[in-house]
Every structure is written in structure tokens, then in C-alpha cells.
Design a protein around this motif. Structure first.
Motif, PDB file in Angstrom:
ATOM      1  N   ASP A   1      32.998  61.669  39.633  1.00  0.00           N
ATOM      2  CA  ASP A   1      33.681  62.355  38.536  1.00  0.00           C
ATOM      3  C   ASP A   1      34.689  61.455  37.841  1.00  0.00           C
ATOM      4  N   GLY A   2      34.603  60.148  38.082  1.00  0.00           N
ATOM      5  CA  GLY A   2      35.535  59.228  37.461  1.00  0.00           C
ATOM      6  C   GLY A   2      36.831  59.058  38.227  1.00  0.00           C
ATOM      7  N   TYR A   3      36.989  59.812  39.297  1.00  0.00           N
ATOM      8  CA  TYR A   3      38.198  59.716  40.125  1.00  0.00           C
ATOM      9  C   TYR A   3      38.216  58.375  40.841  1.00  0.00           C
ATOM     10  N   GLU A   4      39.380  57.722  40.822  1.00  0.00           N
ATOM     11  CA  GLU A   4      39.511  56.444  41.511  1.00  0.00           C
ATOM     12  C   GLU A   4      39.704  56.730  42.991  1.00  0.00           C
ATOM     13  N   GLY A   5      38.580  56.715  43.730  1.00  0.00           N
ATOM     14  CA  GLY A   5      38.628  57.247  45.087  1.00  0.00           C
ATOM     15  C   GLY A   5      38.401  56.262  46.194  1.00  0.00           C
ATOM     16  N   HIS A   6      37.985  55.036  45.930  1.00  0.00           N
ATOM     17  CA  HIS A   6      37.722  54.089  47.006  1.00  0.00           C
ATOM     18  C   HIS A   6      38.290  52.732  46.612  1.00  0.00           C
ATOM     19  N   VAL A   7      38.696  51.966  47.620  1.00  0.00           N
ATOM     20  CA  VAL A   7      39.301  50.666  47.341  1.00  0.00           C
ATOM     21  C   VAL A   7      38.925  49.686  48.439  1.00  0.00           C
ATOM     22  N   GLY A   8      38.681  48.454  48.032  1.00  0.00           N
ATOM     23  CA  GLY A   8      38.435  47.365  48.963  1.00  0.00           C
ATOM     24  C   GLY A   8      39.228  46.147  48.528  1.00  0.00           C
ATOM     25  N   MET A   9      39.264  45.132  49.380  1.00  0.00           N
ATOM     26  CA  MET A   9      40.002  43.912  49.061  1.00  0.00           C
ATOM     27  C   MET A   9      39.025  42.758  48.880  1.00  0.00           C
ATOM     28  N   TYR A  10      39.115  42.110  47.721  1.00  0.00           N
ATOM     29  CA  TYR A  10      38.230  40.981  47.435  1.00  0.00           C
ATOM     30  C   TYR A  10      38.574  39.819  48.368  1.00  0.00           C
ATOM     31  N   ILE A  11      37.536  39.209  48.951  1.00  0.00           N
ATOM     32  CA  ILE A  11      37.754  38.105  49.898  1.00  0.00           C
ATOM     33  C   ILE A  11      37.056  36.823  49.454  1.00  0.00           C
ATOM     34  N   GLY A  12      36.387  36.866  48.279  1.00  0.00           N
ATOM     35  CA  GLY A  12      35.657  35.702  47.792  1.00  0.00           C
ATOM     36  C   GLY A  12      34.158  35.855  47.996  1.00  0.00           C
ATOM     37  N   ASN A  13      33.399  34.959  47.360  1.00  0.00           N
ATOM     38  CA  ASN A  13      31.933  34.978  47.481  1.00  0.00           C
ATOM     39  C   ASN A  13      31.316  36.308  47.067  1.00  0.00           C
ATOM     40  N   GLY A  14      31.980  37.002  46.136  1.00  0.00           N
ATOM     41  CA  GLY A  14      31.431  38.266  45.638  1.00  0.00           C
ATOM     42  C   GLY A  14      31.484  39.392  46.644  1.00  0.00           C
ATOM     43  N   GLU A  15      32.417  39.345  47.617  1.00  0.00           N
ATOM     44  CA  GLU A  15      32.472  40.351  48.675  1.00  0.00           C
ATOM     45  C   GLU A  15      33.874  40.958  48.796  1.00  0.00           C
ATOM     46  N   VAL A  16      33.897  42.157  49.357  1.00  0.00           N
ATOM     47  CA  VAL A  16      35.158  42.827  49.679  1.00  0.00           C
ATOM     48  C   VAL A  16      35.128  43.264  51.138  1.00  0.00           C
ATOM     49  N   VAL A  17      36.298  43.391  51.734  1.00  0.00           N
ATOM     50  CA  VAL A  17      36.432  44.030  53.034  1.00  0.00           C
ATOM     51  C   VAL A  17      36.980  45.423  52.772  1.00  0.00           C
ATOM     52  N   HIS A  18      36.420  46.419  53.458  1.00  0.00           N
ATOM     53  CA  HIS A  18      36.825  47.796  53.178  1.00  0.00           C
ATOM     54  C   HIS A  18      36.586  48.678  54.389  1.00  0.00           C
ATOM     55  N   ALA A  19      37.202  49.858  54.349  1.00  0.00           N
ATOM     56  CA  ALA A  19      36.965  50.899  55.346  1.00  0.00           C
ATOM     57  C   ALA A  19      36.124  51.968  54.663  1.00  0.00           C
ATOM     58  N   PRO A  20      34.826  52.079  54.993  1.00  0.00           N
ATOM     59  CA  PRO A  20      33.902  52.885  54.168  1.00  0.00           C
ATOM     60  C   PRO A  20      34.120  54.395  54.202  1.00  0.00           C
ATOM     61  N   HIS A  21      33.896  55.026  55.354  1.00  0.00           N
ATOM     62  CA  HIS A  21      33.954  56.482  55.438  1.00  0.00           C
ATOM     63  C   HIS A  21      33.889  56.880  56.901  1.00  0.00           C
ATOM     64  N   THR A  22      34.049  58.156  57.165  1.00  0.00           N
ATOM     65  CA  THR A  22      33.981  58.660  58.533  1.00  0.00           C
ATOM     66  C   THR A  22      32.644  58.276  59.168  1.00  0.00           C
ATOM     67  N   GLY A  23      32.718  57.759  60.383  1.00  0.00           N
ATOM     68  CA  GLY A  23      31.512  57.349  61.096  1.00  0.00           C
ATOM     69  C   GLY A  23      31.194  55.881  60.932  1.00  0.00           C
ATOM     70  N   ALA A  24      31.953  55.168  60.070  1.00  0.00           N
ATOM     71  CA  ALA A  24      31.710  53.744  59.827  1.00  0.00           C
ATOM     72  C   ALA A  24      32.953  52.947  60.206  1.00  0.00           C
ATOM     73  N   ASN A  25      32.747  51.655  60.415  1.00  0.00           N
ATOM     74  CA  ASN A  25      33.842  50.767  60.772  1.00  0.00           C
ATOM     75  C   ASN A  25      34.232  49.882  59.596  1.00  0.00           C
TER      76      ASN A  25
END
Length: 354
Positions: free
Chosen positions: A313-337
Motif C-alpha cells: 500500500d506504499g507504506y514504508e514497512g521494511h528496511v535493510g542496511m546496504y553492505i556493498g556488492n548490491g546486497e543488504v543485511v536485514h531481518a526478514p520476518h517471523t520464522g526467518a533469521n
């Protein structure tokens, strides 16, 4: 806890996931247990279930961010209310002391002022001493007037503090209601998501979870991730410290409302990582979407930048941190690491340089 939807052009991994899901759907359609005998309506396919689960996860993440914001505000209001109540108690004590002092002076004056001052002067055996005493009493009257003025000011301060405390407590009640509502929404969405997964067979559930895992960034463990981190660009300064802190949590579980150090939600991981670098970020991804300066595109992103994603719905709801090489580190959702994923795996709302 985002809905991990790919851009419109599917990657090879996405095609492979859908192929696997399609195969599971064929198996599913052959199972008569999936059809409702009364309506002869087939049960939803594995891909349909995954889509619904992703949608529920997205809604749960939105509610989680609302919970995080309400909790932060609630904690602040609770501390503010406690400070105001302490101030009220101190000012009330000051008012009580001033009132007692003035009452004592008034009593003494009543006892001493029974005669007119001119008659007291005529009757006294020591007129000089009386005049000295009168001067002292005059000075005492001035001090009394100042004490009265101080009492009136203290009473005004006390009344204002009481009003401020009442207003803060009312705000706290409203915020607590919002907090409880958001908490109920999160729990409800997660329960619905789990119920959908439980409706699948073991192999079908594994297909959904495998598809989610692939979109989240693939299988993750602390040992397997160390090798993949070797080729990342080295970041310096506080941003570099934040990146290293976030990467150190790979493999830790997602937990909604958590800010570490053993579990995190998406914005909680960002806040914790930057706190280790000496920078205090706001609590929610929506607030984090306004920190620092804007980075025009992913091509210009640097390690440590916050990548904020759009939900359905356009809500800014998820965030990750850019680490280089086109990748981010993030905490996805319940049940994931906590894990690494491609930075463009989700629709990007904004990129912020802290």
C-alpha cells in the motif's frame, strides 16, 4: 517482516521457485482431500497460499512498525509522567513549608499587635529599644510579603505541573491503547499466516518456506555466511562500524518488537547496529526513512546506507542496511533469521545515508 515481492522482471531464482511451486500445485490438485466435498471447490494452490502468507506478513510488519512507534512514544511519556509527578511532589512540599512559615508569622503578629503602636511607644520603659524592635518588625513584614509572593508563585507552578502531568497521563492512555491495538493486529496476522501454513502438507509447507527463504536471501547460517562476506567492500567510520555490527547478527532470529541483542525486527536491527557505532536512530522504518540525506539510486549506495522498501500500500514497512556488492543485511520476518539478500529484491522507497 516484509512481503518479499520481486520486481516485475523475475530472476532465475524466482523462476525456479515458481516452477517448484507449480509442481507442488499439480500434486496438490490430485489430492481429493483438498477439495470441499460440499461445494466441490478445490483448495488453494501452494503458490496461492504463499501469496496470502506474504500479504499477511506484510500487514504484520506494518502493524509491528506501528507497535514499535507506539511503544517508543509510550516509554517516553511514561518517563515524562514520572518526572512531572516527582516535580509535583517537590513543589507541593515547598508550598506546604511556605504556608507553615506564613501561618507562624501571622500567629505571632496577632499576639503582638493587640495595642496601637503609638500607645505601645508611650507605655514602654525603653522607647529606643521599642523603635529598634519596630524596625525589626517592619523588616519582618517585608520578608513576610516576599514569602507570600513566593508562595503564590509556587502555587501557580504547582497547578501548571499538575495540568502537565494530567495531560501527559491522558496521552499515555491513548498511546497505550494504540500499542495494544497494534500488538493484537500483529498477533492476529501471524496466527492467520500460521493457520494457512498448517493447512498444507509437510512437503507443500516446505515448498512455501523454501520460496520465502529464497526471496529473503537464501539459506543462512553463521558459518556459511562468513565466506560470502569476504568479498564485501571495506567501509570505514561509523557507517563501517554499523555494517560490521549488523553482519555480526547474521543467523539471529527475527522477533517483532525486538531491538537485540539476540533477536530483532527489521528496524530494530538498524537501530541496534548504529547504536554500536555511537549513532542513535529513530525506532521505526518510517522514521528511519527521513534520517540523514537521500541517496538518488542504488547505484550510488554505500555500505551503511539504509534501504527502505515499499509495502503493497506504499507504506514504508521494511528496511535493510546496504553492505556493498548490491546486497543488504536485514531481518526478514517471523520464522526467518537475520541474513543477506539482493538490495533490489523488493521495491525500494528510499535510500538514506546516515
Amino acid at each position: 517482516m516484509a512481503t518479499h515481492r520481486r520486481p516485475k522482471q523475475p530472476s532465475q531464482a524466482r523462476v525456479a521457485v515458481l516452477t517448484f511451486a507449480a509442481a507442488a500445485t499439480v500434486v496438490l490438485s490430485a489430492q481429493s482431500a483438498w477439495a470441499d466435498p460440499s461445494t466441490n471447490t478445490p483448495a488453494p494452490s501452494v503458490d496461492d497460499v504463499k501469496t496470502q502468507v506474504d500479504g499477511l506478513n506484510s500487514q504484520a510488519e506494518k502493524a509491528t512498525e506501528q507497535y514499535d512507534g507506539a511503544k517508543e512514544k509510550s516509554d517516553g511519556l511514561r518517563q515524562q509522567a514520572s518526572q512531572l509527578q516527582d516535580e509535583v511532589a517537590r513543589t507541593q512540599s515547598q508550598v506546604d513549608q511556605l504556608e507553615q512559615g506564613l501561618a507562624s508569622v501571622a500567629g505571632q503578629q496577632y499576639m503582638q499587635d493587640g495595642l496601637d503602636p503609638s500607645i505601645q511607644l508611650m507605655l514602654t520603659a525603653n522607647p529606643g529599644g521599642y523603635l529598634d524592635q519596630a524596625a525589626t518588625q517592619h523588616q519582618a513584614s517585608i520578608s513576610e510579603a516576599e514569602a507570600l509572593k513566593a508562595l503564590q508563585q509556587a502555587e501557580r507552578t504547582l497547578n501548571q505541573q499538575k495540568q502537565d502531568a494530567a495531560t501527559t497521563l491522558a496521552q499515555l492512555d491513548t498511546t497505550t491503547a494504540s500499542l495494544n491495538d497494534a500488538k493484537s493486529q500483529v498477533q492476529s496476522k501471524l496466527q492467520q499466516s500460521q493457520a494457512l501454513l498448517n493447512s498444507l502438507t509437510a512437503s507443500q509447507r516446505a515448498a512455501v518456506l523454501a520460496a520465502q527463504q529464497q526471496e529473503d536471501g537464501g539459506e543462512v547460517s553463521r558459518s556459511s555466511s562468513r565466506a560470502s562476506l569476504a568479498g564485501l567492500p571495506q567501509a570505514s567510520g561509523q557507517a563501517g562500524s554499523a555494517v560490521q555490527a549488523a553482519l555480526s547478527r547474521i543467523g539471529d532470529p527475527y522477533k517483532w518488537g525486538a531491538t537485540g541483542p539476540g533477536s530483532f525486527d527489521c528496524s530494530g536491527l538498524m537501530q541496534w547496529a548504529y547504536e554500536q557505532a555511537g549513532i542513535q536512530l529513530p525506532r521505526t522504518s518510517e522514521e528511519q526513512a527521513s534520517v540523514g540525506t537521500s541517496v538518488p539510486s542504488l547505484a550510488q549506495a554505500q555500505p551503511g546506507d539504509l534501504v527502505i522498501y515499499n509495502a503493497e500500500d506504499g507504506y514504508e514497512g521494511h528496511v535493510g542496511m546496504y553492505i556493498g556488492n548490491g546486497e543488504v543485511v536485514h531481518a526478514p520476518h517471523t520464522g526467518a533469521n537475520v541474513r543477506i539478500m539482493q538490495a533490489n529484491a523488493l521495491p525500494i522507497a528510499t535510500i538514506r545515508r546516515v
